[in-house]
Design a protein around this motif. Structure first.
Motif, short mmCIF file in Angstrom:
data_model
loop_
_atom_site.label_atom_id
_atom_site.label_comp_id
_atom_site.label_asym_id
_atom_site.label_seq_id
_atom_site.Cartn_x
_atom_site.Cartn_y
_atom_site.Cartn_z
N THR A 127 0.83 -1.21 0.00
CA THR A 127 0.00 0.00 0.00
C THR A 127 0.86 1.26 0.00
N PHE A 128 1.92 1.26 0.83
CA PHE A 128 2.82 2.41 0.87
C PHE A 128 3.52 2.59 -0.47
N LEU A 129 4.03 1.50 -1.05
CA LEU A 129 4.78 1.59 -2.30
C LEU A 129 3.93 2.16 -3.44
N GLU A 130 2.69 1.69 -3.54
CA GLU A 130 1.82 2.20 -4.60
C GLU A 130 1.49 3.67 -4.39
N GLY A 131 1.26 4.07 -3.15
CA GLY A 131 0.98 5.46 -2.88
C GLY A 131 2.19 6.36 -3.06
N PHE A 132 3.36 5.82 -2.81
CA PHE A 132 4.60 6.59 -2.84
C PHE A 132 5.17 6.68 -4.26
N LEU A 133 5.06 5.58 -5.02
CA LEU A 133 5.69 5.51 -6.33
C LEU A 133 4.72 5.29 -7.49
N GLY A 134 3.48 4.94 -7.17
CA GLY A 134 2.55 4.56 -8.23
C GLY A 134 2.71 3.08 -8.56
N ARG A 135 1.78 2.54 -9.34
CA ARG A 135 1.87 1.13 -9.71
C ARG A 135 2.97 0.93 -10.73
N PRO A 136 3.71 -0.18 -10.63
CA PRO A 136 4.79 -0.41 -11.61
C PRO A 136 4.26 -0.67 -13.03
N ARG A 137 3.05 -1.19 -13.14
CA ARG A 137 2.35 -1.36 -14.42
C ARG A 137 0.86 -1.50 -14.12
N GLU A 138 0.03 -1.27 -15.11
CA GLU A 138 -1.41 -1.26 -14.88
C GLU A 138 -1.97 -2.66 -14.64
N THR A 139 -1.57 -3.61 -15.45
CA THR A 139 -2.11 -4.97 -15.33
C THR A 139 -1.04 -5.90 -14.77
N LEU A 140 -1.46 -6.75 -13.85
CA LEU A 140 -0.54 -7.67 -13.19
C LEU A 140 -1.10 -9.09 -13.23
N ASN A 141 -0.19 -10.04 -13.25
CA ASN A 141 -0.58 -11.44 -13.09
C ASN A 141 0.50 -12.15 -12.29
N ASP A 142 0.54 -13.46 -12.35
CA ASP A 142 1.50 -14.21 -11.52
C ASP A 142 2.85 -14.41 -12.18
N THR A 143 3.06 -13.86 -13.37
CA THR A 143 4.35 -13.99 -14.06
C THR A 143 5.02 -12.63 -14.15
N CYS A 144 6.34 -12.64 -14.26
CA CYS A 144 7.11 -11.40 -14.34
C CYS A 144 6.86 -10.71 -15.68
#
Length: 283
Positions: A127-144
């Motif tokens: 929660t802190f990371l997303e608020g501090f830096l934003g999401r690393p990408r819009e869509t996420l799944n279980d793979t890199c």
């Protein structure tokens, strides 16, 4: 050093003198007839007593030889040059002699008081990371997947940092470099055996929907000794990782050994360090 050597020599001499006095005091008096003046006649000492005396005399001679040998060894040490005091910081190439634990760095040991090892620092939560830096990408799944955040992506670099090649945000790479350089200066043998099991991995935490870990932001690295992966959640780790943890803590990194589910290969940037980077304009 020479003062210490002198003290050792004096101690050896006093010890030898005490032993010789004890042996002499152990010699039994003669059992022969007493003269008119009250003294025992030396010639009247019986054969058994003479044998005892000779044995004790031989013991004294052996003790004297051992004392002389020890004294010679101490003097030999005293004649050797004494190296000047050095620290890893002012002479990284200094040779501290054979490493007594070089073969135990990969040994698995219990983690002592692991729930308190990160005291004084805060974990940067999802929660802190997303608020501090934003999401690393819009869509996420279980793979890199690749990072797409336009503010973070330019800071993402792939570099050889000491013995490991990693992909992380530039401030984290710089910080990791300082950690590993300090390790190298203090313990070259350990430094040479450090390996990595990964750094950047933009995905959701397995078992969750959309929650991201510090690996997704390029702010964490997994390390091991000799390529031997740690068993997750068993409360144990490699001895070498316990040593590395001290260097990471000094730089302001969290050690995953203190997580509820122990993950001792994992090292990540603390919330305090991220906030300091923001204040310094690094992130």
């Amino acid at each position: 050093m020479r003062v210490i050597i002198g003290i050792i020599i004096v101690a050896i001499a006093l010890l030898a003198a005490g032993l010789i006095w004890f042996v002499i005091q152990s010699i039994p008096p003669g059992d022969g007839p007493t003269t008119a003046a009250g003294r025992q006649g030396g010639a009247a000492v019986d054969s058994a007593a003479r044998i005892d005396i000779e044995v004790l005399r031989k013991q004294i001679e052996v003790l004297q030889d051992e004392v002389r040998s020890l004294s010679d060894q101490v003097r030999s040490l005293a004649s050797q040059p004494v190296p000047q005091a050095q620290t890893p910081g002012n002479n990284p190439a200094i040779n501290f002699g054979p490493n007594a634990i070089i073969d135990t760095y990969a040994q698995v040991v219990l983690i002592a008081q692991r729930r308190s090892i990160n005291e004084g620092m805060q974990v940067a939560t999802p929660t802190f990371l997303e608020g501090f830096l934003g999401r690393p990408r819009e869509t996420l799944n279980d793979t890199c997947q690749p990072m797409t955040n336009p503010d973070l992506k330019p800071m993402l670099k792939v570099e050889q940092v000491g013995p490991v090649r990693v992909q992380m945000l530039q401030p984290a790479l710089d910080s990791l470099g300082r950690v590993l350089e300090n390790v190298r200066a203090a313990d070259q043998d350990l430094y040479d055996r450090i390996n990595t099991a990964g750094s950047l991995c933009v995905r959701q935490i397995r078992g969750t929907v959309g929650r991201v870990s510090s690996h997704s932001f390029g702010l964490a690295v997994d390390l091991n000794i000799d390529g031997q992966l740690d068993t997750l959640g068993d409360g144990k780790t490699q001895l070498g990782l316990t040593i590395l943890a001290d260097f990471f803590r000094e730089e302001g990194w969290i050690w995953g050994a203190g997580f509820t589910r122990e993950d001792s290969m994992h090292f990540e940037v603390s919330r305090e360090l991220l906030e300091q980077w923001r204040e310094d304009g690094k992130i």
